[in-house]
Write an enzyme that holds these catalytic residues in place. Structure first.
Site, PDB file in Angstrom:
ATOM      1  N   TRP A  34      -4.351  -3.695 -27.954  1.00  0.00           N
ATOM      2  CA  TRP A  34      -3.162  -4.453 -27.532  1.00  0.00           C
ATOM      3  C   TRP A  34      -3.279  -5.927 -27.903  1.00  0.00           C
ATOM      4  CZ3 TRP A  34      -1.434  -5.731 -21.882  1.00  0.00           C
ATOM      5  CH2 TRP A  34      -2.499  -6.156 -21.093  1.00  0.00           C
ATOM      6  N   ASP A  35      -4.498  -6.436 -28.009  1.00  0.00           N
ATOM      7  CA  ASP A  35      -4.660  -7.816 -28.500  1.00  0.00           C
ATOM      8  C   ASP A  35      -3.992  -7.957 -29.864  1.00  0.00           C
ATOM      9  OD1 ASP A  35      -7.086  -7.311 -26.670  1.00  0.00           O
ATOM     10  OD2 ASP A  35      -7.185  -9.473 -26.968  1.00  0.00           O
ATOM     11  N   ASP A 162      -8.837  -4.519 -16.519  1.00  0.00           N
ATOM     12  CA  ASP A 162     -10.043  -3.763 -16.183  1.00  0.00           C
ATOM     13  C   ASP A 162     -10.425  -3.694 -14.701  1.00  0.00           C
ATOM     14  OD1 ASP A 162      -9.892  -4.217 -18.900  1.00  0.00           O
ATOM     15  OD2 ASP A 162     -11.950  -4.891 -19.134  1.00  0.00           O
ATOM     16  N   ARG A 195     -16.229 -12.435 -14.510  1.00  0.00           N
ATOM     17  CA  ARG A 195     -16.213 -11.106 -15.134  1.00  0.00           C
ATOM     18  C   ARG A 195     -16.298 -10.003 -14.066  1.00  0.00           C
ATOM     19  NH1 ARG A 195     -14.651 -10.099 -20.034  1.00  0.00           N
ATOM     20  NH2 ARG A 195     -15.977  -8.255 -19.995  1.00  0.00           N
ATOM     21  N   GLU A 392      -8.945 -17.650 -22.483  1.00  0.00           N
ATOM     22  CA  GLU A 392      -8.594 -16.248 -22.245  1.00  0.00           C
ATOM     23  C   GLU A 392      -7.683 -16.117 -21.022  1.00  0.00           C
ATOM     24  OE1 GLU A 392     -12.100 -13.863 -21.728  1.00  0.00           O
ATOM     25  OE2 GLU A 392     -11.011 -11.963 -21.799  1.00  0.00           O
TER      26      GLU A 392
HETATM   27  C1  DGY Z   1     -14.180  -5.659 -21.993  1.00  0.00           C
HETATM   28  O1  DGY Z   1     -15.185  -5.227 -22.551  1.00  0.00           O
HETATM   29  O2  DGY Z   1     -14.193  -6.534 -21.142  1.00  0.00           O
HETATM   30  C2  DGY Z   1     -12.884  -5.133 -22.398  1.00  0.00           C
HETATM   31  O3  DGY Z   1     -11.856  -5.556 -21.588  1.00  0.00           O
HETATM   32  C3  DGY Z   1     -12.914  -3.632 -22.509  1.00  0.00           C
HETATM   33  O4  DGY Z   1     -12.050  -3.332 -23.499  1.00  0.00           O
END
Ligand code: DGY
Length: 424
Positions: A34-35, A162, A195, A392
């Site tokens: 999708w990017d 995610d 993250r 990001e």
């Molecule tokens: C990641 O590795 O963080 C991605 O979002 C997975 O595609």
């Protein structure tokens, strides 16, 4: 051309690895599904040939069954985990590049229409149109076998969001045990507080192993999946892309395909309409294992506006809800609102503002005649990038840029939104 526009174009050039663009150096060193669709639209504002190329390189990785994978590993790199040795998907390729085994939101059809509308190169469009149609057929067969008009994700990575709070409860059913030695690379490039957590990665990798043991066969995966969510964000993106392919089929005089796409579209629209919840002033995803609504407040609640025409009273409710989410923040629209107990201002999909999400939300608002709010979000997104850089994602409380920098889709969002507001 102003300096920031030049910078956006140069980020895309910098992240070009030969006809495809990495989302950013090191953290994401391959081509992401999708990017690339968003990036292709960014390119279309100044280089149509390169825009087509982005999609052409993406479909090099398309599987025989039609799925367009979420990562295409065109060239080796050791700065990302999990790499091809963990996915092991070789049986699904002919002579193609190695890929991951799952997919991502199908923005592809929407990007193709955007490019074609700016410069219609019929032959190149036709090839990409056919690839997109095959992938939509895959979505409806592999991910909606019961024909309820909603497509399911079998892995949080497929949603693109995610570690969204929307998946928390469903993920509790996924084991944290793995056979793979988890060697995260992401936290070498970005602070771990921005993250997903270790436990999230254990579950992400457990799911990869589960589907690998199904030989990546969609029917076996459907039966084995411990995580299965009919996601309103991905369904809305698919419904909108289906409408965009329908438009293209009509431009290209493809009568049979128009019929097929129109049937697909009706099915998805009906599915999405069934997910509106008045008490929540938005749309909710469905956990297909528990059969329960996922009532967590996340940006996904608003994404169906890109595909559905709402009633006036629903529009008014959504407008008020977005205002409520943005109240008291330096930046909106957050991916999880401040009033939610799940809110974390810096952690990936649990609060931060993402330029491409604002772009989608603004598209949905425009489609529903909420132009003033859309323009407001578009202007704020441009402003946010000008002040804090092409990051990001962004902290909605402080405005700080987070995650990877010199990020391709943030540059693309900047170009497309500026173009739309006639600021380019
Ligand atoms: C990641 O590795 O963080 C991605 O979002 C997975 O595609």
């Amino acid at each position: 051309m102003c300096d920031k526009t030049k910078e956006a174009c140069s980020i895309l050039a910098q992240n070009d690895r030969g006809g495809y663009t990495v989302p950013t150096h090191d953290l994401y060193p391959f081509q992401w599904n999708w990017d690339s669709a968003f990036v292709a639209m960014g390119f279309a504002t100044f280089n149509v040939d390169r825009a087509y190329q982005e999609l052409e390189r993406l479909v090099e990785g398309q599987w025989n069954d039609g799925m367009i994978p979420h990562i295409i590993f065109h060239q080796p790199s050791d700065t990302y985990f999990p790499g091809p040795d963990v996915w092991r998907t070789d049986q699904h390729r002919q002579t193609k590049p190695t890929t991951s085994g799952i997919t991502q939101p199908p923005v592809f059809g929407t990007a193709l229409r955007y490019i074609y509308a700016r410069h219609n190169i019929r032959e190149r469009t036709l090839i990409l149109f056919n690839a997109a149609l095959r992938s939509h057929r895959w979505w409806l067969t592999a991910r909606d076998p019961d024909q309820c008009g909603l497509v399911a994700i079998l892995h949080p990575w497929e949603s693109g969001s995610d570690n969204s709070p929307a998946w928390d409860e469903a993920l509790l059913r996924v084991s944290t045990t793995t056979k793979t030695d988890i060697q995260r690379q992401d936290t070498k490039h970005v602070n771990a507080t921005m993250r997903p957590r270790t436990i999230d990665y254990q579950r992400f990798i457990h799911l990869v192993e589960t589907y690998r043991e199904c030989d990546w066969n969609p029917k076996k995966q459907w039966l084995a999946a411990p995580f299965k969510v009919a996601d309103v964000q991905i369904t809305a993106i698919l419904a909108r892309a289906t409408a965009d392919l329908l438009w293209l089929a009509s431009e290209l005089h493809l009568t049979e395909e128009m019929q097929e796409l129109s049937t697909m579209h009706c099915r998805l629209i009906r599915g999405l309409q069934s997910r509106w919840r008045e008490n929540l002033r938005g749309f909710v995803s469905l956990d297909l294992i528990s059969g329960k609504d996922i009532e967590k407040s996340t940006q996904a609640c608003f994404i169906p506006l890109i595909a559905l025409k709402l009633e006036d009273y629903q529009c008014e409710m959504v407008r008020k809800e977005i205002d409520r989410w943005c109240h008291g923040l330096i930046l909106g629209v957050p991916t999880t609102p401040l009033f939610s107990s799940d809110f974390e201002s810096k952690r990936y999909w649990r609060g931060p503002v993402w330029a491409i999400i604002n772009w989608l939300i603004a598209d949905g608002l425009r489609y529903n005649q909420l132009r003033d709010l859309a323009v407001n979000i578009e202007r704020n997104t441009i402003d946010m990038i000008e002040r804090n850089g092409f990051c990001e994602y962004f902290d909605p409380i402080t405005g700080e840029g987070l995650g990877g920098n010199a990020f391709s889709w943030t540059a693309a969002a900047y170009l497309v939104l500026k173009h739309r507001l006639e600021l380019l």
